[in-house]
Design a protein around this motif. Structure first.
Motif, PDB file in Angstrom:
ATOM      1  N   VAL A  28       2.415   5.219 -67.029  1.00 27.70           N
ATOM      2  CA  VAL A  28       3.502   4.554 -67.735  1.00 27.70           C
ATOM      3  C   VAL A  28       4.269   3.623 -66.803  1.00 27.70           C
ATOM      4  O   VAL A  28       4.655   2.514 -67.192  1.00 27.70           O
ATOM      5  CB  VAL A  28       4.461   5.591 -68.355  1.00 27.70           C
ATOM      6  N   THR A  69      16.819  -6.086 -72.806  1.00 31.92           N
ATOM      7  CA  THR A  69      15.551  -5.682 -73.424  1.00 31.92           C
ATOM      8  C   THR A  69      14.716  -4.867 -72.454  1.00 31.92           C
ATOM      9  O   THR A  69      14.141  -3.841 -72.811  1.00 31.92           O
ATOM     10  CB  THR A  69      14.767  -6.919 -73.878  1.00 31.92           C
ATOM     11  N   PHE A  70      14.652  -5.330 -71.215  1.00 32.48           N
ATOM     12  CA  PHE A  70      13.924  -4.569 -70.206  1.00 32.48           C
ATOM     13  C   PHE A  70      14.500  -3.162 -70.079  1.00 32.48           C
ATOM     14  O   PHE A  70      13.763  -2.166 -70.039  1.00 32.48           O
ATOM     15  CB  PHE A  70      14.022  -5.264 -68.842  1.00 32.48           C
ATOM     16  N   HIS A  96       2.844  -8.162 -71.867  1.00 33.57           N
ATOM     17  CA  HIS A  96       2.738  -8.459 -70.443  1.00 33.57           C
ATOM     18  C   HIS A  96       2.190  -7.257 -69.684  1.00 33.57           C
ATOM     19  O   HIS A  96       1.460  -7.394 -68.713  1.00 33.57           O
ATOM     20  CB  HIS A  96       4.103  -8.842 -69.866  1.00 33.57           C
ATOM     21  N   GLY A  97       2.592  -6.072 -70.131  1.00 31.80           N
ATOM     22  CA  GLY A  97       2.160  -4.867 -69.425  1.00 31.80           C
ATOM     23  C   GLY A  97       0.717  -4.516 -69.690  1.00 31.80           C
ATOM     24  O   GLY A  97       0.029  -3.986 -68.811  1.00 31.80           O
ATOM     25  N   THR A  99      -2.744   6.221 -72.483  1.00 29.06           N
ATOM     26  CA  THR A  99      -1.440   5.890 -71.906  1.00 29.06           C
ATOM     27  C   THR A  99      -0.860   4.657 -72.578  1.00 29.06           C
ATOM     28  O   THR A  99       0.329   4.619 -72.917  1.00 29.06           O
ATOM     29  CB  THR A  99      -1.578   5.643 -70.399  1.00 29.06           C
ATOM     30  N   HIS A 151       3.776  -3.725 -64.845  1.00 28.85           N
ATOM     31  CA  HIS A 151       2.980  -4.881 -65.231  1.00 28.85           C
ATOM     32  C   HIS A 151       3.736  -5.733 -66.234  1.00 28.85           C
ATOM     33  O   HIS A 151       3.637  -6.953 -66.234  1.00 28.85           O
ATOM     34  CB  HIS A 151       1.649  -4.444 -65.846  1.00 28.85           C
ATOM     35  N   GLY A 152       4.479  -5.060 -67.119  1.00 32.01           N
ATOM     36  CA  GLY A 152       5.183  -5.792 -68.154  1.00 32.01           C
ATOM     37  C   GLY A 152       6.398  -6.524 -67.630  1.00 32.01           C
ATOM     38  O   GLY A 152       6.747  -7.589 -68.126  1.00 32.01           O
ATOM     39  N   ARG A 204      10.253 -10.018 -63.093  1.00 34.61           N
ATOM     40  CA  ARG A 204      10.168 -11.371 -63.632  1.00 34.61           C
ATOM     41  C   ARG A 204      11.409 -11.714 -64.461  1.00 34.61           C
ATOM     42  O   ARG A 204      12.183 -10.829 -64.844  1.00 34.61           O
ATOM     43  CB  ARG A 204       8.911 -11.532 -64.483  1.00 34.61           C
ATOM     44  N   LEU A 233       7.249  -7.549 -73.645  1.00 37.43           N
ATOM     45  CA  LEU A 233       7.241  -6.566 -72.549  1.00 37.43           C
ATOM     46  C   LEU A 233       5.950  -5.773 -72.570  1.00 37.43           C
ATOM     47  O   LEU A 233       5.262  -5.626 -71.552  1.00 37.43           O
ATOM     48  CB  LEU A 233       8.444  -5.626 -72.690  1.00 37.43           C
ATOM     49  N   GLY A 270      13.684  -1.015 -73.064  1.00 36.89           N
ATOM     50  CA  GLY A 270      12.270  -0.673 -73.025  1.00 36.89           C
ATOM     51  C   GLY A 270      11.981   0.369 -71.957  1.00 36.89           C
ATOM     52  O   GLY A 270      11.232   1.333 -72.188  1.00 36.89           O
ATOM     53  N   TYR A 271      12.591   0.179 -70.827  1.00 37.98           N
ATOM     54  CA  TYR A 271      12.459   1.129 -69.717  1.00 37.98           C
ATOM     55  C   TYR A 271      12.860   2.522 -70.177  1.00 37.98           C
ATOM     56  O   TYR A 271      12.113   3.504 -70.037  1.00 37.98           O
ATOM     57  CB  TYR A 271      13.370   0.642 -68.586  1.00 37.98           C
ATOM     58  N   GLU A 280       3.136   1.994 -64.312  1.00 34.15           N
ATOM     59  CA  GLU A 280       2.356   0.770 -64.126  1.00 34.15           C
ATOM     60  C   GLU A 280       2.440  -0.116 -65.364  1.00 34.15           C
ATOM     61  O   GLU A 280       2.548  -1.346 -65.256  1.00 34.15           O
ATOM     62  CB  GLU A 280       0.896   1.102 -63.815  1.00 34.15           C
ATOM     63  N   LEU A 281       2.401   0.537 -66.522  1.00 33.26           N
ATOM     64  CA  LEU A 281       2.524  -0.235 -67.755  1.00 33.26           C
ATOM     65  C   LEU A 281       3.827  -1.019 -67.752  1.00 33.26           C
ATOM     66  O   LEU A 281       3.858  -2.227 -68.023  1.00 33.26           O
ATOM     67  CB  LEU A 281       2.488   0.716 -68.961  1.00 33.26           C
ATOM     68  N   PHE A 282       4.900  -0.334 -67.407  1.00 28.03           N
ATOM     69  CA  PHE A 282       6.189  -1.021 -67.403  1.00 28.03           C
ATOM     70  C   PHE A 282       6.240  -2.087 -66.319  1.00 28.03           C
ATOM     71  O   PHE A 282       6.695  -3.219 -66.559  1.00 28.03           O
ATOM     72  CB  PHE A 282       7.326  -0.022 -67.191  1.00 28.03           C
ATOM     73  N   LEU A 333       7.625   2.607 -77.226  1.00 29.16           N
ATOM     74  CA  LEU A 333       8.426   1.379 -77.371  1.00 29.16           C
ATOM     75  C   LEU A 333       8.824   1.152 -78.817  1.00 29.16           C
ATOM     76  O   LEU A 333       9.952   0.733 -79.111  1.00 29.16           O
ATOM     77  CB  LEU A 333       7.638   0.177 -76.832  1.00 29.16           C
TER      78      LEU A 333
END
Lengths: 208, 208
Positions: free
Chosen positions: A197, A166-167, B203-204, B166, A203-204, A160, B200, A170-171, A199-201, B174
């Motif tokens: 994790v 920032t992504f 959203h996740g 998780t 989804h985010g 997105r 982030l 965060g990644y 999926e968390l990222f 983060l």
DNA sequence: GAAGATGTTGACCGCATGGTCAATAGTGGG
DNA sequence: CCCACTATTGACCATGCGGTCAACATCTTC
């Protein structure tokens, strides 16, 4: 055939080349640091571990710092190479992300010691003025890779809109956090955790 | 009135209570560690910084380790207290999350030195056998708080279904990553960065 | 204001560690 | 086979550090 002896057995092996010796010492340093920590990693103990007399270390390195710096380079190179060689970066972005998390998670099980040592040395290597020699600023090229990857995702619609940096940070934070967590919990299953994790990222950061 | 002298000026101030002295020493230790790193933080330098003779340190602490352990306690306590006192945990979960990121980000600007020292000590404090004294396992109570918070979110529908642990570990990762990043980039604007990371995560982890 | 308790000092010590070095063993080239 | 060169050793040194201690200062209490 001027080989002195060919059997690669116990103690009377063939003489090492300078590079081999350096590597032996650096690997001994890695092991010792991983076990007793940076501060307690004595040069004497390192040479003992390398099966080498004390003085020899100064034939190959000029001081303790140089040993540690070589160790960082050696470790970072090996880890990065193994990661890169194993992930197809041209795959769809979410797949790449999942693969990176998964591969990294497995790393904590196959390279426990190396990761410990790397963390240890990075946190403690200092310049003579007391400032850290390796800082997060050295992550810049890593971030650049992430930005490139996620940018491709934005263009093809799998990631997105949002600030790429920032992504990326965060990644990387999730990756580092996962490593630390798996190191501290040797019994946890790396792959299910990595999936969570990832999926968390995703989804985010994913579209939709 | 047996006060020796009331003017709080240069050198002839009133005698400190034991607790004040301990705190002075611990704070000097914090400052020195933040500046030169754990390994180079000499007890001599710490006492010098505290404006106290060398021997006095052993009147209040039994050895270097004890000083550092007190420092960890002191630091962690202050940081945590300041955070908790400043965030209304009964607010809607996403608001709490945003507030935590924001407050933490501001922390890196007001407590730079303390965060550095804390990181430093946590990474280096060891038991006599060489194992870390403070590990990620000590995060368990922090994770518990996160799980409670996010669990409430799941029940009231603001957080999507998924493994709470998780989520909690990712959340903390983060936060830690943000701290490290802001520490390394003193010029970055903490609040806009905090917002980005909060979004982030939300959203996740959020529903929808 | 004497006496005991507590705070404070700085000189001192033992020791482990990083680092040096002269001597020796091993290797390869001519 | 000899010579130059490099690898390797282990004894040695200098230093800085954590930690001790006997003496001194200051407070408290009666």
């Amino acid at each position: 055939m001027p080989h002195t002896s060919d059997h690669p057995s116990t103690s009377a092996r063939r003489r090492r080349t300078p590079d081999e010796r350096r590597e032996e010492i650096v690997e001994a340093a890695t092991a010792v640091v991983a076990e007793v920590g940076y501060a307690n990693a004595t040069l004497t103990e390192i040479t003992r571990r390398a099966g080498v007399s004390k003085g020899l270390l100064w034939h190959y390195f000029s001081d303790r710092d140089e040993v540690m710096q070589h160790a960082v380079g050696h470790l970072a190179g090996r880890l990065r190479a193994a990661l890169v060689s194993d992930v197809d970066v041209s795959a769809p972005v979410p797949d790449v992300v999942r693969a990176v998390f998964a591969r990294t998670a497995l790393f904590t099980r196959t390279h426990r010691q190396e990761l410990r040592a790397l963390d240890e040395i990075v946190h403690n290597l200092r310049t003579s003025e007391g400032r850290r020699r390796v800082t997060l600023l050295d992550y810049e090229d890593v971030y650049a890779d992430h930005v490139a990857l996620l940018g491709r995702g934005q263009r093809d619609g799998t990631i997105r809109a949002g600030d790429l940096r920032t992504f990326a940070v965060g990644y990387q934070a999730l990756i580092d956090g996962m490593i630390a967590h798996l190191q501290a919990h040797p019994d946890a299953d790396p792959l299910t955790y990595a999936d969570g994790v990832a999926e968390l990222f995703l989804h985010g950061a994913a579209s939709r």
